[in-house]
Design an enzyme around this catalytic site. Structure first.
Site, mmCIF file in Angstrom:
data_model
loop_
_atom_site.group_PDB
_atom_site.id
_atom_site.type_symbol
_atom_site.label_atom_id
_atom_site.label_comp_id
_atom_site.label_asym_id
_atom_site.label_seq_id
_atom_site.Cartn_x
_atom_site.Cartn_y
_atom_site.Cartn_z
ATOM 1 N N LYS A 28 50.285 39.233 64.012
ATOM 2 C CA LYS A 28 49.806 37.945 63.491
ATOM 3 C C LYS A 28 50.540 37.597 62.203
ATOM 4 C CE LYS A 28 45.363 38.521 65.763
ATOM 5 N NZ LYS A 28 43.966 38.960 65.695
ATOM 6 N N GLN B 37 39.755 41.039 61.325
ATOM 7 C CA GLN B 37 40.114 41.688 62.592
ATOM 8 C C GLN B 37 38.972 42.561 63.110
ATOM 9 O OE1 GLN B 37 43.062 41.233 64.411
ATOM 10 N NE2 GLN B 37 42.029 42.452 65.956
ATOM 11 N N ASP C 159 39.796 31.795 63.858
ATOM 12 C CA ASP C 159 39.569 32.569 65.082
ATOM 13 C C ASP C 159 38.589 31.838 66.000
ATOM 14 O OD1 ASP C 159 40.937 34.882 65.699
ATOM 15 O OD2 ASP C 159 39.772 36.163 64.353
#
Ligand code: NDP
Length: 291
Positions: free
Chosen positions: A52, A96, A119
């Site tokens: 990412k 995460q 997200d």
């Protein structure tokens, strides 16, 4: 069979994003800034976050990585989230998953400002998505929607079977695919570990989205001729012949299915890169909104 090459498609979309960021830079505009929070030493999470961050660099975004040890307390992590919520320099951020067992994932998710939730996991964004309103869409399902659209795979009126009902993949996938839009308009069945006679469902499917986490569970006998397989699974399978001691396998038996289906995503190089690109698209959107 057509290989749905997520790696190549993600690269093409990254080029488009890079052009847009270059134009923003030339106009002396604000460069998008993504922050990622990584807790502990989970090897898969480290790889995902590294991808990412390096993808941000590729397209010209700014990125920050905040790493903390497994021993972090819940209140310390919540303090980081609050800081990122309030940091005017950060457009969007991700925490995460998975988090260590002693951390309440829901509490962390609920603390994230929906305006920075690139997200797309917070209740506001999930709710807005479900109502068909403008929202940050969850990265993996949205990456799959972009892939279906760009590859011209028709979903309208199709029978889609989604395997797995997680909040981050399976459940939002069913929402997006059944929405009155394009891609969408599919008739969707959601299967999970309590589903009886899974095969009777998968055999009806024009499109199967497998997000279970069991290596190569979807086999040729479960799938009708010409179906499309979107394999979300990323599983480490012991393999002594590899230097690193394992290989990556999807939830679908690629070798067994490739002569039967019309299109399929490989693992790796299918859904994974599309997830990252979707996150970048959300971050650009967040940056534009903040002006
Ligand atoms: P979860 O473990 O959260 O969910 C798994 C789902 O599969 C659950 O709903 C579970 O049912 C269901 N399930 C388990 N066993 C069976 C079975 N025998 N038959 C039918 N359903 C079953 O997984 P995630 O959604 O987080 O991830 C799924 C996979 O996708 C993993 O391999 C993960 O690594 C990968 N992944 C890949 C991403 C990418 O970018 N490519 C992103 C995110 C995940 P129940 O709810 O009843 O327990």
């Amino acid at each position: 069979m057509q290989v749905l090459d997520g790696k190549a498609l993600a690269q093409a979309i990254k080029e488009e994003l890079k052009e847009e960021v270059d134009a923003i830079r030339q106009a002396a505009g604000k460069i998008p800034h993504l922050a990622a929070v990584l807790i502990g030493e989970n090897p898969a999470s480290q790889v995902y976050v590294r991808n990412k961050v390096s993808s941000c660099e590729e397209v010209g975004f700014r990125s920050s990585l905040i790493r903390r040890p497994e021993s972090i307390t819940q209140s310390e992590l919540l303090a980081i989230v609050t800081e990122l919520n309030e940091d005017p320099d950060v457009d969007g951020f991700i925490v995460q998953l998975p988090l260590p067992k002693h951390i309440d994932e829901d509490a962390v998710n609920l603390a994230i400002d929906p305006r920075k939730d690139v997200d797309g996991f917070t209740p506001v964004n999930i709710g807005r998505m479900t109502l068909g309103l403008d929202a940050y869409l969850p990265a993996t399902p949205n990456g799959i929607m972009v892939m279906l659209e760009r590859y011209g795979i028709e979903t309208s009126g199709k029978e889609v079977v989604v395997l797995g009902r997680s909040n981050i993949v399976g459940t939002p996938m069913t929402v997006l695919l059944s929405r009155k839009s394009s891609p969408g308009n599919a008739t969707v069945t959601l299967c999970h570990s309590r589903t009886r006679d899974l095969k009777s469902h998968t055999l009806r499917a024009d499109i199967i989205v497998a997000a279970i986490g069991i290596p190569e569970m979807v086999t040729a006998d479960m799938v009708k001729e010409g179906a499309v397989i979107i394999d979300v699974g990323i599983n480490r399978v012991d393999d002594a012949s590899r230097n690193r001691g394992y290989r990556l396998a999807g939830d679908a038996d690629y070798a067994g299915l490739k002569h039967k289906v019309s299109a399929m995503t490989p693992v790796p190089g299918g859904v994974g890169p599309m997830t990252v690109v979707s996150l970048l698209m959300n971050t650009l959107q967040a940056s534009k909104r903040r002006g």
